[in-house]
Write a protein that holds these residues in place. Structure first.
Motif, short mmCIF file in Angstrom:
data_model
loop_
_atom_site.label_atom_id
_atom_site.label_comp_id
_atom_site.label_asym_id
_atom_site.label_seq_id
_atom_site.Cartn_x
_atom_site.Cartn_y
_atom_site.Cartn_z
N HIS A 31 0.51 -0.72 0.13
CA HIS A 31 0.28 0.00 0.11
C HIS A 31 0.48 1.51 0.35
CE1 HIS A 31 -3.19 -3.06 0.12
NE2 HIS A 31 -2.88 -3.15 1.98
N GLN A 32 0.41 2.20 -0.30
CA GLN A 32 0.93 3.89 -0.68
C GLN A 32 0.75 4.28 0.82
OE1 GLN A 32 -0.39 5.94 -3.57
NE2 GLN A 32 0.34 8.00 -2.25
N VAL A 33 1.45 4.34 1.61
CA VAL A 33 1.20 5.33 2.74
C VAL A 33 1.36 6.64 2.86
CG1 VAL A 33 1.51 4.82 5.91
CG2 VAL A 33 1.28 2.95 3.94
N GLN A 34 0.37 6.79 3.37
CA GLN A 34 0.65 9.15 3.99
C GLN A 34 0.59 8.49 4.82
OE1 GLN A 34 1.58 11.37 2.14
NE2 GLN A 34 2.08 11.81 3.66
N VAL A 35 2.10 9.26 5.75
CA VAL A 35 1.53 9.53 7.48
C VAL A 35 1.06 10.92 7.64
CG1 VAL A 35 2.36 9.41 9.82
CG2 VAL A 35 2.81 7.70 8.23
N LEU A 53 9.68 5.03 6.42
CA LEU A 53 8.97 3.31 6.19
C LEU A 53 7.80 3.82 5.79
CD1 LEU A 53 8.45 2.30 10.15
CD2 LEU A 53 10.01 1.42 8.55
N SER A 54 7.57 5.04 5.70
CA SER A 54 6.25 5.56 3.98
C SER A 54 6.85 5.52 2.89
CB SER A 54 5.34 6.51 4.47
OG SER A 54 5.85 7.29 5.17
N GLY A 55 8.22 6.34 3.11
CA GLY A 55 8.87 6.64 1.36
C GLY A 55 7.89 7.39 0.95
N ARG A 56 7.41 8.53 2.09
CA ARG A 56 6.96 10.17 1.56
C ARG A 56 6.74 10.98 3.54
NH1 ARG A 56 3.78 8.82 -1.92
NH2 ARG A 56 2.19 10.36 -2.74
N PRO A 57 7.37 11.99 2.86
CA PRO A 57 6.99 13.38 3.58
C PRO A 57 6.46 13.07 4.61
CG PRO A 57 7.66 14.69 1.66
CD PRO A 57 7.04 12.75 0.88
N SER A 62 -1.45 22.44 9.14
CA SER A 62 -2.51 22.84 8.49
C SER A 62 -2.85 23.47 7.51
CB SER A 62 -3.37 23.24 8.82
OG SER A 62 -4.26 22.02 10.22
N PHE A 63 -1.14 24.17 7.57
CA PHE A 63 -0.83 25.22 6.26
C PHE A 63 0.44 24.68 6.22
CE2 PHE A 63 -3.36 27.60 9.02
CZ PHE A 63 -4.88 27.76 8.48
N ASP A 64 0.78 24.24 4.54
CA ASP A 64 1.87 23.25 4.37
C ASP A 64 2.03 23.65 2.54
OD1 ASP A 64 3.65 22.34 3.30
OD2 ASP A 64 3.58 20.16 5.03
N SER A 65 3.17 24.57 2.46
CA SER A 65 3.61 25.80 0.59
C SER A 65 3.15 23.96 -0.03
CB SER A 65 4.43 25.76 0.85
OG SER A 65 5.71 25.52 1.55
N ARG A 66 3.49 22.58 0.66
CA ARG A 66 3.51 21.86 -0.48
C ARG A 66 2.22 20.96 -0.99
NH1 ARG A 66 6.04 17.40 3.49
NH2 ARG A 66 4.93 18.30 4.57
N PHE A 67 1.61 21.68 -0.65
CA PHE A 67 -0.19 21.63 -0.21
C PHE A 67 -0.69 22.52 -1.37
CE2 PHE A 67 1.35 18.62 2.21
CZ PHE A 67 1.35 16.99 2.02
N PRO A 68 -1.26 23.54 -2.23
CA PRO A 68 -1.66 24.30 -2.87
C PRO A 68 -2.62 24.42 -2.89
CG PRO A 68 0.13 23.87 -4.31
CD PRO A 68 -0.05 22.44 -3.58
#
Length: 180
Positions: A31-35, A53-57, A62-68
């Motif tokens: 599975h693709q896991v987002q923590v 462990l998840s291979g993802r940041p 709540s306010f994160d510029s990686r997510f426009p």
């Protein structure tokens, strides 16, 4: 089973250390896991461990510029299951009452996928009528619950409140994914 997208929420309780094993087991199952971690969770387990462990940041703010569009919008989009382990009394209360005061609780309100909660807390907390009402509300709202278990608690007593083991949570996730 094809790869599924799992959003793994980790709240601030001592059982957060088990979330690393759960994250690993979910990833090993393909599975693709987002923590997503609460700030309290970082007091018990490190962001770097879960990112590795998840291979993802790991998402925490709540306010994160990686997510426009906002992390609560982007991270909840097209997920197959939302798992919260450990689900503390605080998280259960916020979810049951629609309080969106951090990324995890805002994601809960944005989410449309199946929800699995793995409660973890002391026996007296688990036994409180308010916690029982919140759990009943969440079950009425369609959430599934795994645990808590009876056993040795971090407060050095035996009781009910121990988070289910990662293998049991994984089995519950697999069952939910088989139904979706």
């Amino acid at each position: 089973m094809a790869q599924k997208r799992i959003l793994l929420g980790i709240a601030g309780g001592i059982a957060a250390y088990k979330a690393a094993d759960l994250c690993s087991k979910l990833a090993q199952a393909g599975h693709q896991v987002q923590v997503v971690m609460t700030s309290g969770a970082t007091q018990f387990i490190g962001e770097a461990t879960l990112a590795a462990l998840s291979g993802r940041p790991v998402a925490m703010e709540s306010f994160d510029s990686r997510f426009p569009l906002g992390p609560h919008i982007e991270l909840a989009k097209e997920i197959d299951a939302f798992v919260v382990a450990p689900a503390t009394a605080s998280v259960l209360a916020r979810f049951a009452n629609g309080v969106a005061d951090d990324l995890l609780s805002t994601l809960y309100l944005q989410n449309t996928a199946s929800v699995l909660l793995a409660p973890a807390m002391s026996d007296p907390m688990w036994s409180k009528p308010s916690v029982r009402r919140n759990v009943a509300t969440l079950v009425e709202d369609g959430c599934q619950i795994v645990g808590p278990e009876k056993g040795w608690l971090s407060c050095r007593v035996q009781g009910i409140g121990r988070m289910s083991e990662p293998a049991k949570i994984l089995a519950a996730v697999t069952e939910i994914l088989g139904q979706s």
